[in-house]
Design an enzyme around this catalytic site. Structure first.
Site, PDB file in Angstrom:
ATOM      1  N   GLU A  47      -5.809   1.979   6.808  1.00 55.77           N
ATOM      2  CA  GLU A  47      -5.067   3.177   7.188  1.00 55.77           C
ATOM      3  C   GLU A  47      -5.985   4.397   7.118  1.00 55.77           C
ATOM      4  OE1 GLU A  47      -1.937   4.966   4.453  1.00 55.77           O
ATOM      5  OE2 GLU A  47      -2.360   3.111   3.359  1.00 55.77           O
ATOM      6  N   LYS A 116       3.714   5.326   9.355  1.00 55.99           N
ATOM      7  CA  LYS A 116       4.019   4.859   8.001  1.00 55.99           C
ATOM      8  C   LYS A 116       5.392   5.388   7.604  1.00 55.99           C
ATOM      9  CE  LYS A 116       1.822   4.689   3.440  1.00 55.99           C
ATOM     10  NZ  LYS A 116       0.569   4.983   2.734  1.00 55.99           N
ATOM     11  N   CYS A 169       0.679   0.074   4.342  1.00 56.36           N
ATOM     12  CA  CYS A 169       0.661   0.195   2.884  1.00 56.36           C
ATOM     13  C   CYS A 169       1.909  -0.414   2.254  1.00 56.36           C
ATOM     14  CB  CYS A 169       0.442   1.638   2.460  1.00 56.36           C
ATOM     15  SG  CYS A 169      -0.081   1.812   0.748  1.00 56.36           S
TER      16      CYS A 169
END
Length: 170
Positions: A47, A116, A169
């Site tokens: 990321e 995200k 994540c």
């Protein structure tokens, strides 16, 4: 070469310099080319790899966000003749929010942009300070350069016989 129905996937971690999009993208491009030579079909990078994860309040600088988008477009174009699907991370602005996204692309085309959703906000993580959550999106398209692309948390990508989604994540 017979692949027996398997898909060769690689996780790549390039050397990065904080806020140096040109340097970071050059390293990413080199790794994409190297992976393609090894017949990798899908390559995934960390990321925010185009800017570096630890930019902190530099994420509030328009120049950084503009350079990230510019180098993304260059990366997509520079790898257009390579038969590989790549996934890279960078910050993208949509409306009044900045999003931490994964961009999936291959053969000169952006296939989709996934933001995200869970933004950690504890210990050394202050992501809510800089980014909006993908849970709050009011659109399913985002403009990068002069084109619009799918934008959202429920995008499925296909490469040959493989179908996959992106989660960033936690």
């Amino acid at each position: 070469m017979n692949n027996y129905g398997f898909v060769r996937v690689a996780a790549a971690i390039p050397q990065v310099k904080v806020a140096n999009c040109k340097f970071n993208t050059e390293r990413i491009e080199s790794m994409i080319k190297s992976a393609a030579e090894k017949q990798v079909q899908i390559i995934c990078f960390p990321e925010l790899c185009i800017t570096g994860y630890t930019c902190a309040d530099l994420f509030n600088q328009d120049l950084l966000i503009q350079e990230a988008e510019k180098t993304l477009i260059q990366l997509v174009n520079n790898t257009a003749k390579i038969n590989i699907i790549s996934i890279v991370g960078l910050p993208i602005r949509y409306g009044n929010n900045l999003y931490n996204v994964a961009v999936t692309f291959g053969q000169g085309k952006i296939l989709g942009v996934v933001p995200k959703t869970y933004l950690p906000n504890y210990n050394e993580f202050y992501e809510r300070r800089w980014f909006g959550s993908g849970d709050t999106l009011q659109t399913d398209k985002i403009k990068i350069g002069n084109e619009e692309f799918p934008f959202g948390t429920n995008i499925l990508f296909k490469s040959g016989k493989a179908c996959f989604a992106i989660e960033i994540c936690e």
